[in-house]
Design an enzyme around this catalytic site. Structure first.
Site, PDB file in Angstrom:
ATOM      1  N   HIS A  40      -7.522 -12.582   2.137  1.00  8.85           N
ATOM      2  CA  HIS A  40      -6.201 -12.130   1.683  1.00  8.85           C
ATOM      3  C   HIS A  40      -5.099 -12.455   2.699  1.00  8.85           C
ATOM      4  CE1 HIS A  40      -7.104  -8.315   4.000  1.00  8.85           C
ATOM      5  NE2 HIS A  40      -5.810  -8.416   4.269  1.00  8.85           N
ATOM      6  N   ASP A  70     -13.903 -11.330   0.865  1.00 13.31           N
ATOM      7  CA  ASP A  70     -12.607 -11.369   1.567  1.00 13.31           C
ATOM      8  C   ASP A  70     -12.733 -12.076   2.914  1.00 13.31           C
ATOM      9  OD1 ASP A  70      -9.949 -11.071   1.989  1.00 13.31           O
ATOM     10  OD2 ASP A  70      -9.953  -8.894   2.191  1.00 13.31           O
ATOM     11  N   SER A 141      -5.789  -7.150   9.777  1.00 10.00           N
ATOM     12  CA  SER A 141      -6.707  -7.792   8.843  1.00 10.00           C
ATOM     13  C   SER A 141      -7.244  -9.108   9.395  1.00 10.00           C
ATOM     14  CB  SER A 141      -6.002  -8.065   7.511  1.00 10.00           C
ATOM     15  OG  SER A 141      -5.675  -6.875   6.848  1.00 10.00           O
TER      16      SER A 141
END
Length: 366
Positions: A40, A70, A141
């Site tokens: 992402h 992911d 992230s």
């Protein structure tokens, strides 16, 4: 290993990642010669900008994407020196184990937070995740979750908004499997099917867009045939930067944010469509340590501001900044080139003068 040992070890392995849509974190694994991050973070982009402790900002190719887990793998820079960090073993992780999350939350580069494993196998959407109480935030992230042996045991992936330090990391076991699947095809764009987990490559892509195993639609990380073009004031800003010889692909640092260097000065350009202003801040040197230079420095800054043409020198904490603000409707390519060129030239000149005449210190960069 102590916390300091772990943080020091990871300094050169942590990568900053930026796209037109935002920023995130990645980390380099020498055994695979790939940068690992979340899908992402780079979703929709086949090329992103990366920067690290041992190399300047550069472009990086996205080679592998995995929407289900992911995960994404990126090309490392051609010449770089990074720490040789290793993958740990997820199966040995237990509830209550101490861990450290490393990343770039909210642009605060190389931030490390310590916590414990709240639950080692929290299941969400059919996958196991490591639930941790170490604080992770937007920008974390794709960063590594590290055990106290200095090994990567997970990839920091998401948080529950509104929760109190409810963070989740993808276990190392999923990452290792993905790396081993892609390793024989390194340098070829690939995407792992979210339905059947088959590795789809250009050579086996069915009818140009379908998984040959299950028929699900697949998007490989292919470079676009046409370069991305912004609109409105952002387009004008990039047109100006191009005319001034800057690479806008490297300059992009997120939504309506650009960063370029001119000599020894760093210029950050921000556009806020809500208040219609474009702000350009040139980060120069830092205030001198010797007190006897401070008074004469302040006098110089005030004199220059009185005589300046649209530029303002200021001190923010210990940093000296040269700023310019332009109303977006007044920003045309021709006028903008002159204004930004003036800012760039003055920023580089001021930076050299302040260090030479007033003993100002070099700017500290993370």
């Amino acid at each position: 290993m102590t916390n300091k040992d772990i943080i020091d070890q990871y300094q050169t392995a942590i990568i900053q990642i930026a796209t037109q849509g935002g920023t995130g974190t990645g980390f380099y694994l020498r055994d695979y010669d790939l940068i690992v991050t979340n899908n992402h973070v780079v979703d929709g982009y086949a090329e992103v900008t990366i920067a690290g402790k041992q190399f300047d900002k550069t472009l990086s190719r996205v080679w592998y994407t995995d929407r289900k887990h992911d995960l994404a793998f990126l090309q490392p820079p051609a010449s770089h020196e990074t720490a040789d960090i290793k993958l740990g073993t997820y199966d040995q992780l237990k509830d209550g184990d101490a861990v450290i999350a490393i990343g770039h939350p909210f642009g605060l580069n190389y931030t490390a937070t310590q916590g414990v494993v709240s639950k080692v196998d929290r299941v969400r959407d059919g996958l196991k995740f490591i639930q941790i109480d170490a604080a992770i935030n937007p920008g974390n992230s794709g960063g590594p979750l590290v055990n106290m042996n200095g090994e990567v045991v997970g990839v920091n992936t998401f948080i529950i908004r509104g929760g109190d330090n409810l963070g989740f990391a993808l276990p190392e076991s999923y990452l290792r499997t993905a790396l081993d699947i892609y390793k024989p095809h390194k340098g070829v764009p690939g995407a792992r099917c979210a339905s059947c987990e088959f590795l789809v490559l250009p050579e086996n892509l069915d009818s140009g867009k379908y998984c040959p195993s299950c028929g699900s639609e697949i998007q490989l990380p292919e470079l676009p045939k046409e370069e991305y073009e912004p609109v409105g004031a952002a387009k004008t800003i990039e047109t100006i930067l191009k005319q001034l010889g800057k690479d806008v692909r490297l300059a992009r640092e997120g939504v309506n944010i650009w960063s370029v260097k001119e000599g020894s000065a760093k210029i950050v350009i921000r556009y806020n469509p809500e208040n219609y202003f474009v702000a350009a801040d040139a980060y120069l040197c830092r205030l001198p340590k010797e007190a006897n230079y401070i008074k004469s420095l302040y006098e110089f800054l005030l004199r220059e501001n009185y005589n300046s043409n649209g530029l303002v020198l200021s001190c923010v904490k210990e940093n000296i900044i040269l700023s310019m603000i332009v109303y977006d409707l007044d920003l045309t390519p021709d006028a903008g080139v002159n204004s930004f060129k003036h800012l760039f030239q003055k920023a580089d000149a001021y930076d050299d003068l302040l260090k030479h005449e007033y003993h100002c210190l070099e700017r500290v960069e993370e």
